[in-house]
Scaffold this motif. Structure first.
Motif, mmCIF file in Angstrom:
data_model
loop_
_atom_site.group_PDB
_atom_site.id
_atom_site.type_symbol
_atom_site.label_atom_id
_atom_site.label_comp_id
_atom_site.label_asym_id
_atom_site.label_seq_id
_atom_site.Cartn_x
_atom_site.Cartn_y
_atom_site.Cartn_z
ATOM 1 N N UNK A 348 0.787 -1.225 0.000
ATOM 2 C CA UNK A 348 0.000 0.000 0.000
ATOM 3 C C UNK A 348 0.818 1.274 0.000
ATOM 4 N N UNK A 349 2.013 1.213 -0.585
ATOM 5 C CA UNK A 349 2.887 2.396 -0.586
ATOM 6 C C UNK A 349 2.609 3.266 -1.806
ATOM 7 N N UNK A 350 2.954 4.516 -1.682
ATOM 8 C CA UNK A 350 2.807 5.456 -2.789
ATOM 9 C C UNK A 350 4.029 5.368 -3.691
ATOM 10 N N UNK A 351 3.795 5.254 -4.991
ATOM 11 C CA UNK A 351 4.903 5.142 -5.944
ATOM 12 C C UNK A 351 5.226 6.499 -6.557
ATOM 13 N N UNK A 352 6.507 6.713 -6.912
ATOM 14 C CA UNK A 352 7.625 5.823 -6.646
ATOM 15 C C UNK A 352 8.063 5.896 -5.184
ATOM 16 N N UNK A 353 8.681 4.817 -4.705
ATOM 17 C CA UNK A 353 9.184 4.762 -3.335
ATOM 18 C C UNK A 353 10.548 5.448 -3.302
ATOM 19 N N UNK A 354 10.625 6.590 -2.646
ATOM 20 C CA UNK A 354 11.885 7.329 -2.561
ATOM 21 C C UNK A 354 12.819 6.651 -1.568
ATOM 22 N N UNK A 355 14.105 6.510 -1.946
ATOM 23 C CA UNK A 355 15.083 5.820 -1.108
ATOM 24 C C UNK A 355 16.375 6.622 -1.046
ATOM 25 N N UNK A 356 16.826 6.934 0.157
ATOM 26 C CA UNK A 356 18.147 7.514 0.377
ATOM 27 C C UNK A 356 19.154 6.368 0.446
ATOM 28 N N UNK A 357 20.077 6.336 -0.512
ATOM 29 C CA UNK A 357 20.944 5.169 -0.736
ATOM 30 C C UNK A 357 22.392 5.624 -0.566
ATOM 31 N N UNK A 358 22.976 5.309 0.581
ATOM 32 C CA UNK A 358 24.332 5.767 0.902
ATOM 33 C C UNK A 358 25.383 4.742 0.484
#
Length: 507
Positions: A348-358
């Motif tokens: 049930x997430x809103x797309x796009x799923x934002x991701x902080x990728x270190x």
């Protein structure tokens, strides 16, 4: 009794170092080693980086070591005996050993080092020695480790930083600044360190195995750019480099002045997910379905071919598919974008799923992240890659300042060393804050069992839980790639990826 047989800023920097060094004028030999990163603190209790372990191997001997076939062999210890109930380990120490400050290495010093690993508030060795209750001094060259419970990985832990011995006198004098001028009992002693520049060590004249130390000085030079490292090796500015790019293998092998050493890595590259410390409460932290979707969006074999010319091994567990403890009941899955999208819909997430990728700075790290970014986008993820200086990534990870942390673990010979410290509740390198009581129980149970078949069965139950929860998405297992010039003689590639300097010669 178990006994063992003794078995181009960077380019400019190198030129400046060479011009200013007096060692050549004095006809001394200097081995120059190019590192892929600048290590964290040079204190074996609180260090946590692979590159730091490479440096430690030159100056900080351990109770035990390993050989090319993963056999445990003596170093500062000569032998050990385990009691029938598995709750006591008696260790005989090597006589005539001195620390770099001239202080003797004896049972009291060994007791001090082990207890410091266990009790120092900032120590990362605590989970590695968690079963240790106390250390008894039996005689000047014998210690007894008294355990709370049997602990099958103990001897393996003593082949790494948990087994490194430090000078009690130096620790007491330096306090929390010990890592700025470390004093151990290894073949070389610390001279100086300039952050992001160099670490210099010189031969310790009173080393217990000094007859097998042939080089006067070692200089470690952190050079993040792998292309610059290789260029300096070819030009003679370096003698040995670690982590050659897989795409440079043919180039190195074609150069008659260079030698390439390889071995399968014990560790893995994984994506650590910030589950409990994510201040923004992003979808990855809130739902295992979102984490599973990210996993399913990645084609591990395609990534291996694109970034590493197929030289690495795709994986999905904390040990590689060739390891005796690999759980074949859970093989590496193929990419499935449709299922990934379905899981995101279920979550049930809103797309796009934002991701902080270190990620730590470095060409291969960035290439891997870009491939993951591209693949994940097709499933509905919007990955924002954030490139951070290597040592700083660990500070940010511990502070919870990430959602995904792409990081490599160099690996240990026992599977406990690849799992417990990252997955057990509140373990010091559990940067994502993962916690599952049943997984904790199984990890603890595996530490009590010596029989490999029984341990593997326990780890299979644990794998089922962890691979569902996905606190870490395991991607691949590297092939260790270390190159040196033909002037270096006697180099042996160990499966832990560390550079053993004892026995090395320069023509």
């Amino acid at each position: 009794m178990k006994m063992f047989r003794l078995a181009a800023a960077a380019a400019g920097l190198l030129l400046a170092l060479g011009a200013g060094a007096q060692t050549r004028a004095q006809a001394q030999t200097t081995l120059r080693i190019g590192l892929a990163e600048d290590p964290d603190i040079l204190d074996p209790s609180i260090g946590r980086t692979y590159v730091g372990r490479i440096v430690f191997s030159a100056f900080c001997d351990k109770l035990f070591d390993i050989d090319e076939k993963l056999n445990i062999v003596p170093q500062l210890a000569l032998s050990y005996e385990t009691s029938a109930d598995g709750k006591e380990m008696t260790i005989k120490l090597r006589p005539g050993v001195k620390f770099h400050d001239g202080e003797p290495f004896d049972a009291e010093a060994a007791k001090f080092s082990l207890e410091r690993h266990l009790t120092l508030p900032t120590s990362f060795r605590k989970p590695e020695l968690a079963a240790l209750d106390h250390v008894d001094v039996v005689d000047p060259l014998t210690i007894k480790l008294v355990l709370k419970t049997p602990y099958s990985p103990l001897i393996a832990q003593l082949t790494d930083r948990a087994g490194m011995m430090v000078s009690p006198k130096a620790v007491k004098e330096a306090g929390d600044k010990f890592g700025l001028h470390p004093v151990c009992a290894g073949p070389y002693k610390f001279v100086e360190r300039v952050q992001q520049d160099r670490m210099v060590f010189e031969k310790f004249q009173d080393y217990w195995n000094k007859d097998n130390v042939f080089i006067d000085r070692i200089v470690f030079l952190p050079i993040v750019d792998a292309t610059v490292r290789l260029a300096n090796l070819k030009s003679g500015g370096l003698d040995l480099i670690e982590r050659v790019l897989a795409t440079d293998i043919k180039d190195v092998r074609a150069d008659k002045r260079l030698v390439l050493s390889t071995a399968p890595e014990l560790g893995y590259l994984g994506l650590t997910i910030n589950i409990a410390n994510d201040k923004n409460k992003g979808p990855l932290s809130q739902s295992e379905k979102v984490r599973q979707a990210l996993d399913l969006s990645i084609d591990r074999e395609a990534l291996n071919q694109v970034v590493f010319n197929g030289e690495f091994t795709p994986g999905n567990q904390w040990v590689s598919p060739t390891h005796p403890y690999y759980q074949k009941a859970f093989p590496v899955r193929g990419r499935d974008v449709a299922k990934a999208k379905a899981l995101l819909k279920e979550a049930g997430v809103t797309l796009p799923v934002a991701v902080d990728y270190m990620i730590p700075k470095g060409a291969e790290n960035e290439a891997v992240a870009q491939v993951v970014q591209s693949m994940a986008a097709e499933a509905g993820f919007d990955i924002k890659i954030r490139v951070v200086e290597f040592a700083t990534t660990f500070k940010q990870a511990q502070a919870g300042e990430f959602q995904v942390f792409q990081i490599n673990w160099s690996g240990r010979i026992d599977p406990d060393g690849n799992s417990y410290v990252f997955l057990h509740t509140k373990a010091p390198q559990n940067d994502g804050g993962y916690s599952n009581p049943e997984a904790d129980r199984l990890m603890e149970e595996a530490r009590l069992v010596n029989d490999p078949a029984q341990r593997k069965a326990i780890y299979e139950k644990m794998a089922k839980i962890v691979l569902n929860d996905e606190p870490i998405i395991y991607i691949y297992h590297r092939t260790l790639l270390i190159a040196h010039t033909t002037k270096v003689e006697g180099y042996r590639q160990m499966p832990d990826g560390l550079v053993r300097v004892v026995g090395l010669k320069l023509k």
